[in-house]
Design a protein around this motif. Structure first.
Motif, PDB file in Angstrom:
ATOM      1  N   TYR A   8       0.811  -1.211   0.000  1.00  0.00           N
ATOM      2  CA  TYR A   8       0.000   0.000   0.000  1.00  0.00           C
ATOM      3  C   TYR A   8       0.845   1.262   0.000  1.00  0.00           C
ATOM      4  O   TYR A   8       0.397   2.320  -0.441  1.00  0.00           O
ATOM      5  CB  TYR A   8      -0.969   0.006   1.185  1.00  0.00           C
ATOM      6  N   ILE A  29      -8.518  -2.582  -7.318  1.00  0.00           N
ATOM      7  CA  ILE A  29      -7.772  -3.730  -6.784  1.00  0.00           C
ATOM      8  C   ILE A  29      -8.673  -4.958  -6.685  1.00  0.00           C
ATOM      9  O   ILE A  29      -9.891  -4.831  -6.576  1.00  0.00           O
ATOM     10  CB  ILE A  29      -7.168  -3.427  -5.391  1.00  0.00           C
ATOM     11  N   HIS A  31     -10.599  -7.841  -4.865  1.00  0.00           N
ATOM     12  CA  HIS A  31     -11.337  -7.768  -3.609  1.00  0.00           C
ATOM     13  C   HIS A  31     -10.501  -8.207  -2.407  1.00  0.00           C
ATOM     14  O   HIS A  31     -10.548  -7.575  -1.351  1.00  0.00           O
ATOM     15  CB  HIS A  31     -12.606  -8.633  -3.722  1.00  0.00           C
ATOM     16  N   LYS A  32      -9.714  -9.255  -2.551  1.00  0.00           N
ATOM     17  CA  LYS A  32      -8.984  -9.803  -1.397  1.00  0.00           C
ATOM     18  C   LYS A  32      -7.991  -8.811  -0.793  1.00  0.00           C
ATOM     19  O   LYS A  32      -7.702  -8.864   0.391  1.00  0.00           O
ATOM     20  CB  LYS A  32      -8.266 -11.097  -1.766  1.00  0.00           C
ATOM     21  N   TYR A  33      -7.474  -7.856  -1.591  1.00  0.00           N
ATOM     22  CA  TYR A  33      -6.497  -6.900  -1.068  1.00  0.00           C
ATOM     23  C   TYR A  33      -7.140  -5.763  -0.285  1.00  0.00           C
ATOM     24  O   TYR A  33      -6.448  -4.895   0.229  1.00  0.00           O
ATOM     25  CB  TYR A  33      -5.642  -6.326  -2.203  1.00  0.00           C
ATOM     26  N   GLY A  34      -8.437  -5.772  -0.168  1.00  0.00           N
ATOM     27  CA  GLY A  34      -9.147  -4.768   0.605  1.00  0.00           C
ATOM     28  C   GLY A  34      -9.402  -5.186   2.042  1.00  0.00           C
ATOM     29  O   GLY A  34     -10.164  -4.541   2.745  1.00  0.00           O
ATOM     30  N   TYR A  35      -8.751  -6.241   2.471  1.00  0.00           N
ATOM     31  CA  TYR A  35      -8.879  -6.714   3.848  1.00  0.00           C
ATOM     32  C   TYR A  35      -7.564  -6.500   4.594  1.00  0.00           C
ATOM     33  O   TYR A  35      -6.522  -6.273   3.976  1.00  0.00           O
ATOM     34  CB  TYR A  35      -9.238  -8.202   3.881  1.00  0.00           C
ATOM     35  N   LEU A  65     -10.329   4.323  -3.981  1.00  0.00           N
ATOM     36  CA  LEU A  65     -10.048   2.888  -4.024  1.00  0.00           C
ATOM     37  C   LEU A  65     -11.336   2.139  -4.315  1.00  0.00           C
ATOM     38  O   LEU A  65     -12.342   2.347  -3.640  1.00  0.00           O
ATOM     39  CB  LEU A  65      -9.460   2.421  -2.688  1.00  0.00           C
ATOM     40  N   TYR A  66     -11.294   1.293  -5.335  1.00  0.00           N
ATOM     41  CA  TYR A  66     -12.443   0.456  -5.674  1.00  0.00           C
ATOM     42  C   TYR A  66     -12.015  -0.998  -5.607  1.00  0.00           C
ATOM     43  O   TYR A  66     -11.057  -1.404  -6.259  1.00  0.00           O
ATOM     44  CB  TYR A  66     -12.968   0.774  -7.081  1.00  0.00           C
ATOM     45  N   LYS A  67     -12.724  -1.758  -4.770  1.00  0.00           N
ATOM     46  CA  LYS A  67     -12.490  -3.206  -4.672  1.00  0.00           C
ATOM     47  C   LYS A  67     -13.500  -3.898  -5.581  1.00  0.00           C
ATOM     48  O   LYS A  67     -14.705  -3.707  -5.411  1.00  0.00           O
ATOM     49  CB  LYS A  67     -12.672  -3.695  -3.228  1.00  0.00           C
ATOM     50  N   ASP A  74     -10.027  -7.967 -11.653  1.00  0.00           N
ATOM     51  CA  ASP A  74      -9.915  -6.508 -11.622  1.00  0.00           C
ATOM     52  C   ASP A  74      -9.533  -5.936 -12.982  1.00  0.00           C
ATOM     53  O   ASP A  74      -9.953  -4.841 -13.336  1.00  0.00           O
ATOM     54  CB  ASP A  74      -8.913  -6.065 -10.556  1.00  0.00           C
TER      55      ASP A  74
END
Length: 183
Positions: A8, A29, A31-35, A65-67, A74
């Motif tokens: 990040y 990004i 979805h998994k990188y938004g955790y 940021l858009y997940k 993506d």
């Protein structure tokens, strides 16, 4: 990626640099990188530290940021964004940047995509090879910067960009009667 680590700090560095140039940035990004915790590969688990979580949450709060939804690619989202008309979002304002723009922005139409992804796994799924090369050449800005180690950029703080083509690199053909003219 920083040696297999989703970083990040690199994203923040890129966003800050682009915003300083007058660009409006959206980071797309998986979805998994938004955790706060995720796997970057089958064998590598990553836990975001407090500073990385702050960067992620700040980007989310500012709507930068858009997940993408779970189990979606993506790449398809940002590829679609590059060719969509976006009339209502831009309120019919022309987003193009003139060739003689005095700021440090790249000339051409917007949006542009900042990515080093060569899209080897998707390029045949959407367009024939020639059209894909044309799209890629006109919409992708590649970049390079020095390594990051635990959030710190080594050897200065500069990103080197390789801008998208303003004009097509291909020979243009025009049909005129029974003759074909090359311009």
């Amino acid at each position: 990626f920083d040696k297999g680590r989703f970083n990040y700090h690199q994203i923040k560095f890129m966003v800050d640099t682009l915003e300083e140039r007058g660009e409006n940035v959206l980071v797309v990004i998986p979805h998994k990188y938004g955790y706060n915790s995720f796997y970057t590969s089958k064998s590598h688990h990553q836990q975001l530290d407090a500073e990385e979580r702050t960067i992620m949450n700040d980007l989310l709060r500012r709507k930068k940021l858009y997940k993408v939804p779970p189990r979606c690619l993506d790449d398809f989202y940002w590829m679609l964004a590059s060719v969509s008309d976006q009339v209502s979002a831009r309120k019919e304002v022309d987003l193009s940047v003139a060739n003689d723009d005095s700021s440090s922005r790249w000339p051409g139409v917007r949006p542009v995509l900042i990515s080093n992804d060569q899209m080897r796994d998707h390029k045949w799924e959407l367009l024939e090879p020639r059209l894909f090369r044309r799209w890629y050449g006109c919409h992708i800005v590649n970049y390079n910067f020095t390594a990051f180690v635990m959030g710190e950029c080594l050897d200065g703080n500069e990103i080197f960009f390789s801008q998208a083509d303003f004009f097509s690199r291909e020979i243009q053909g025009n049909q005129s009667g029974s003759e074909k003219k090359i311009s």
